[in-house]
Scaffold this motif. Sequence first.
Motif, PDB file in Angstrom:
ATOM      1  N   PRO A   1       3.793   5.896  -8.406  1.00 60.08           N
ATOM      2  CA  PRO A   1       4.543   6.127  -9.121  1.00 60.08           C
ATOM      3  C   PRO A   1       5.983   4.892  -8.518  1.00 60.08           C
ATOM      4  CG  PRO A   1       5.188   8.304  -9.022  1.00 60.08           C
ATOM      5  CD  PRO A   1       3.755   7.297  -8.564  1.00 60.08           C
ATOM      6  N   GLY A   2       6.559   3.286  -8.821  1.00 59.42           N
ATOM      7  CA  GLY A   2       7.426   3.143  -8.573  1.00 59.42           C
ATOM      8  C   GLY A   2       6.454   0.913  -7.872  1.00 59.42           C
ATOM      9  N   CYS A   3       5.403   1.659  -8.008  1.00 57.38           N
ATOM     10  CA  CYS A   3       4.264   0.476  -7.329  1.00 57.38           C
ATOM     11  C   CYS A   3       3.496   0.224  -8.345  1.00 57.38           C
ATOM     12  CB  CYS A   3       3.438   1.338  -6.887  1.00 57.38           C
ATOM     13  SG  CYS A   3       4.255   1.568  -4.774  1.00 57.38           S
ATOM     14  N   ARG A   4       2.591   1.273  -9.592  1.00 60.77           N
ATOM     15  CA  ARG A   4       2.491   0.662 -10.546  1.00 60.77           C
ATOM     16  C   ARG A   4       3.035   0.608 -11.825  1.00 60.77           C
ATOM     17  NH1 ARG A   4       0.559   6.999 -10.307  1.00 60.77           N
ATOM     18  NH2 ARG A   4       2.782   8.206 -11.954  1.00 60.77           N
ATOM     19  N   ASP A   5       3.900   0.916 -11.830  1.00 57.94           N
ATOM     20  CA  ASP A   5       5.006   0.563 -13.146  1.00 57.94           C
ATOM     21  C   ASP A   5       5.275  -1.409 -12.636  1.00 57.94           C
ATOM     22  OD1 ASP A   5       6.938   3.316 -13.561  1.00 57.94           O
ATOM     23  OD2 ASP A   5       6.232   2.879 -11.388  1.00 57.94           O
ATOM     24  N   VAL A   6       4.504  -1.512 -12.332  1.00 62.47           N
ATOM     25  CA  VAL A   6       5.033  -3.583 -11.845  1.00 62.47           C
ATOM     26  C   VAL A   6       4.424  -4.205 -12.246  1.00 62.47           C
ATOM     27  CG1 VAL A   6       6.017  -5.089 -10.507  1.00 62.47           C
ATOM     28  CG2 VAL A   6       6.683  -3.316 -10.209  1.00 62.47           C
ATOM     29  N   VAL A   7       2.818  -3.314 -12.111  1.00 58.79           N
ATOM     30  CA  VAL A   7       1.588  -4.236 -12.315  1.00 58.79           C
ATOM     31  C   VAL A   7       0.975  -3.829 -14.023  1.00 58.79           C
ATOM     32  CG1 VAL A   7      -0.342  -4.411 -11.058  1.00 58.79           C
ATOM     33  CG2 VAL A   7       1.469  -3.882 -10.164  1.00 58.79           C
ATOM     34  N   VAL A   8       0.375  -5.019 -14.294  1.00 61.97           N
ATOM     35  CA  VAL A   8      -0.732  -4.282 -15.088  1.00 61.97           C
ATOM     36  C   VAL A   8      -1.831  -4.492 -15.134  1.00 61.97           C
ATOM     37  CG1 VAL A   8      -1.389  -5.103 -18.005  1.00 61.97           C
ATOM     38  CG2 VAL A   8       0.786  -6.205 -17.201  1.00 61.97           C
ATOM     39  N   GLU A   9      -2.330  -3.360 -14.719  1.00 59.18           N
ATOM     40  CA  GLU A   9      -4.151  -3.035 -14.694  1.00 59.18           C
ATOM     41  C   GLU A   9      -4.999  -4.240 -14.483  1.00 59.18           C
ATOM     42  OE1 GLU A   9      -7.433  -1.919 -11.708  1.00 59.18           O
ATOM     43  OE2 GLU A   9      -5.294  -1.614 -11.003  1.00 59.18           O
TER      44      GLU A   9
ATOM     45  N   PRO B   1       0.932  -1.179  -0.081  1.00 61.07           N
ATOM     46  CA  PRO B   1       0.290   0.134  -0.226  1.00 61.07           C
ATOM     47  C   PRO B   1       0.807   1.746  -0.061  1.00 61.07           C
ATOM     48  CG  PRO B   1      -0.232  -1.183   1.970  1.00 61.07           C
ATOM     49  CD  PRO B   1       1.051  -1.680   1.496  1.00 61.07           C
ATOM     50  N   SER B   2       2.570   0.913  -0.222  1.00 59.25           N
ATOM     51  CA  SER B   2       3.177   3.057  -0.558  1.00 59.25           C
ATOM     52  C   SER B   2       2.838   3.469  -0.789  1.00 59.25           C
ATOM     53  CB  SER B   2       4.540   1.737  -0.869  1.00 59.25           C
ATOM     54  OG  SER B   2       5.260   2.898  -0.616  1.00 59.25           O
ATOM     55  N   TYR B   3       2.713   4.814  -0.686  1.00 55.74           N
ATOM     56  CA  TYR B   3       2.929   6.207  -0.886  1.00 55.74           C
ATOM     57  C   TYR B   3       4.046   6.547  -0.670  1.00 55.74           C
ATOM     58  CZ  TYR B   3       1.172   6.974   3.521  1.00 55.74           C
ATOM     59  OH  TYR B   3       0.355   7.617   4.756  1.00 55.74           O
ATOM     60  N   TYR B   4       5.592   5.972  -0.654  1.00 56.96           N
ATOM     61  CA  TYR B   4       6.597   6.058  -0.845  1.00 56.96           C
ATOM     62  C   TYR B   4       7.219   6.574  -1.606  1.00 56.96           C
ATOM     63  CZ  TYR B   4      11.098   6.283   1.271  1.00 56.96           C
ATOM     64  OH  TYR B   4      12.988   6.215   1.927  1.00 56.96           O
ATOM     65  N   ASN B   5       7.818   7.254  -1.672  1.00 60.18           N
ATOM     66  CA  ASN B   5       8.426   7.780  -3.012  1.00 60.18           C
ATOM     67  C   ASN B   5       9.593   6.994  -3.268  1.00 60.18           C
ATOM     68  OD1 ASN B   5       7.739  10.524  -3.244  1.00 60.18           O
ATOM     69  ND2 ASN B   5       8.856  11.486  -2.219  1.00 60.18           N
ATOM     70  N   GLU B   6       8.990   5.961  -4.182  1.00 63.85           N
ATOM     71  CA  GLU B   6       9.642   4.514  -4.449  1.00 63.85           C
ATOM     72  C   GLU B   6      11.080   4.592  -5.352  1.00 63.85           C
ATOM     73  OE1 GLU B   6       9.196   1.498  -2.421  1.00 63.85           O
ATOM     74  OE2 GLU B   6       7.699   1.736  -1.326  1.00 63.85           O
ATOM     75  N   GLY B   7      11.659   4.027  -5.849  1.00 62.63           N
ATOM     76  CA  GLY B   7      12.168   3.656  -7.303  1.00 62.63           C
ATOM     77  C   GLY B   7      11.250   3.254  -7.830  1.00 62.63           C
ATOM     78  N   ILE B   8      11.819   1.793  -7.562  1.00 62.42           N
ATOM     79  CA  ILE B   8      10.993   0.787  -8.124  1.00 62.42           C
ATOM     80  C   ILE B   8      10.637  -0.550  -6.592  1.00 62.42           C
ATOM     81  CG2 ILE B   8      10.325  -1.491  -9.334  1.00 62.42           C
ATOM     82  CD1 ILE B   8       9.684   1.472 -11.050  1.00 62.42           C
ATOM     83  N   SER B   9      10.028  -0.883  -6.708  1.00 68.38           N
ATOM     84  CA  SER B   9       9.602  -1.866  -5.160  1.00 68.38           C
ATOM     85  C   SER B   9      10.178  -3.175  -6.072  1.00 68.38           C
ATOM     86  CB  SER B   9       7.677  -1.449  -5.238  1.00 68.38           C
ATOM     87  OG  SER B   9       8.102  -2.370  -3.694  1.00 68.38           O
ATOM     88  N   ASN B  10      11.303  -3.064  -5.089  1.00 68.30           N
ATOM     89  CA  ASN B  10      11.661  -4.310  -4.991  1.00 68.30           C
ATOM     90  C   ASN B  10      10.823  -5.747  -4.648  1.00 68.30           C
ATOM     91  OD1 ASN B  10      14.145  -4.368  -5.598  1.00 68.30           O
ATOM     92  ND2 ASN B  10      14.479  -2.682  -4.391  1.00 68.30           N
ATOM     93  N   SER B  11       9.936  -5.096  -3.604  1.00 62.83           N
ATOM     94  CA  SER B  11       9.602  -6.159  -2.880  1.00 62.83           C
ATOM     95  C   SER B  11       7.782  -7.010  -4.035  1.00 62.83           C
ATOM     96  CB  SER B  11       8.444  -5.398  -1.331  1.00 62.83           C
ATOM     97  OG  SER B  11       8.879  -5.473  -0.613  1.00 62.83           O
ATOM     98  N   LEU B  12       7.714  -5.345  -4.702  1.00 63.29           N
ATOM     99  CA  LEU B  12       6.794  -5.947  -5.917  1.00 63.29           C
ATOM    100  C   LEU B  12       7.672  -6.598  -7.076  1.00 63.29           C
ATOM    101  CD1 LEU B  12       4.614  -2.919  -6.054  1.00 63.29           C
ATOM    102  CD2 LEU B  12       3.694  -5.189  -5.057  1.00 63.29           C
ATOM    103  N   LEU B  13       8.639  -6.631  -7.536  1.00 65.85           N
ATOM    104  CA  LEU B  13       9.501  -7.326  -8.791  1.00 65.85           C
ATOM    105  C   LEU B  13       9.504  -8.223  -8.369  1.00 65.85           C
ATOM    106  CD1 LEU B  13      11.874  -4.366  -9.690  1.00 65.85           C
ATOM    107  CD2 LEU B  13      10.163  -5.262 -10.948  1.00 65.85           C
ATOM    108  N   GLU B  14       9.969  -8.700  -6.329  1.00 64.67           N
ATOM    109  CA  GLU B  14      10.180 -10.396  -6.520  1.00 64.67           C
ATOM    110  C   GLU B  14       8.526 -11.357  -6.365  1.00 64.67           C
ATOM    111  OE1 GLU B  14      14.075  -9.174  -3.223  1.00 64.67           O
ATOM    112  OE2 GLU B  14      12.233  -9.313  -2.424  1.00 64.67           O
ATOM    113  N   ALA B  15       7.783 -10.381  -5.577  1.00 66.11           N
ATOM    114  CA  ALA B  15       6.750 -10.944  -5.554  1.00 66.11           C
ATOM    115  C   ALA B  15       5.949 -11.322  -7.093  1.00 66.11           C
ATOM    116  CB  ALA B  15       5.197 -10.055  -5.184  1.00 66.11           C
TER     117      ALA B  15
END
Length: 373
Positions: free
Chosen positions: A298-306, A271-285
């Motif tokens: 930014p940094g979260c939505r980049d890893v998901v295809v809605e 549920p992050s709204y931190y100023n992420e680069g690209i979330s490593n947790s999401l990449l690993e998941a």
Amino acid sequence: MKRVLLLGNCHFTIARFRKELVCKLVEIGYDVWISFPNFSQGEKESGEEAAKRFNCNFIEFRLDRRNANPLKEIGTYRECKRILKTVKPDYVFTYTIKPNIYGGMAANSLNIPFAMNVTGLGSGFNKKVLSKLLFSLMEKNMKRAEKVFFQNNKDLTTFLDRGYKGDNCVLIPGSGVNLEEYRELPYPKETAKKEILYLARIMKEKGIAEYLKLAEQFADDPNIVFHICGDLEEDYREIIDEYALKNVIIYHGTVENVQEYLEKVCVVIHPSYYNEGISNSLLEAAASARPIITTDHPGCRDVVVEGVSGFLFEKKNAKDLIDKFQKFMNLEWDRREQMGLEGRKFVASKFDRNIVVNEYLTCLEEKWESERA
């Protein structure tokens, strides 16, 4: 033999997310040094042990990651200078805000070429007065750097909109993810309990409050279990203990083997709204074939295809998170499994860590080529 130093703010930054770069540099003949604070995020491995594992060298970076007093930060600059004078590198890669600022300043003062890695802008850029200072310091260093690597287009655009020319900027796919290490995991059985995972630092900007509201909403359902893995900020210690005592969540602390937890869960919620680069947790998941529910940030939505590999919800909006979670849980089992497979396919095509490693190697090769010219 050329000597390269990687300077970061914690063990995970270098020993987990850059280990492939370190090993590749060692393999092709560089004298590699890594530097970060020991035991700053609950990790069990020391920097010395990590260096031994990678067949490189370690020098400790004495850093207070959370200090925001500019006068005290003079000590951070001096510490960076001490490290550089001791190691005497031919090239420095800096990661995260403080190493970028103070490591870059120290490298410039000693005429050592360096590259900055903007792994997200962090919480300091949200504070009006502090952000002005941070932008000023970052931009001065960016002009002196050989390269400035950005992990998402939003952060890069932020600096370009402020007038930075961007001639030395490179956009890379985050830290990337090791697709051999994070393999596709079998999806949990349809009859199993529905295990849910929050995998991040426990802090306000990472959305822990929204996750706890979600867990509370479904606390009476015996077939849903909410897990939390991550470094605990002191502000939340009593709150996490309280929710764990009420059996609303299960807190596992900082974990070394992330796959052990990913294997059990049917979805990862970030549920992050931190100023992420690209979330490593999401990449690993996603690499592990787990569906994702995360913020449209930014940094979260980049890893998901809605709607394909997961769902996005409005940041800071617990109700929207609950709605998207309910929507996910209402899907048929095979549809949820397919979401995970689509996520794996997506990150494999765009976020392979080899892409990132090759960008760094190219950066070094260009530097040595320019010196020979």
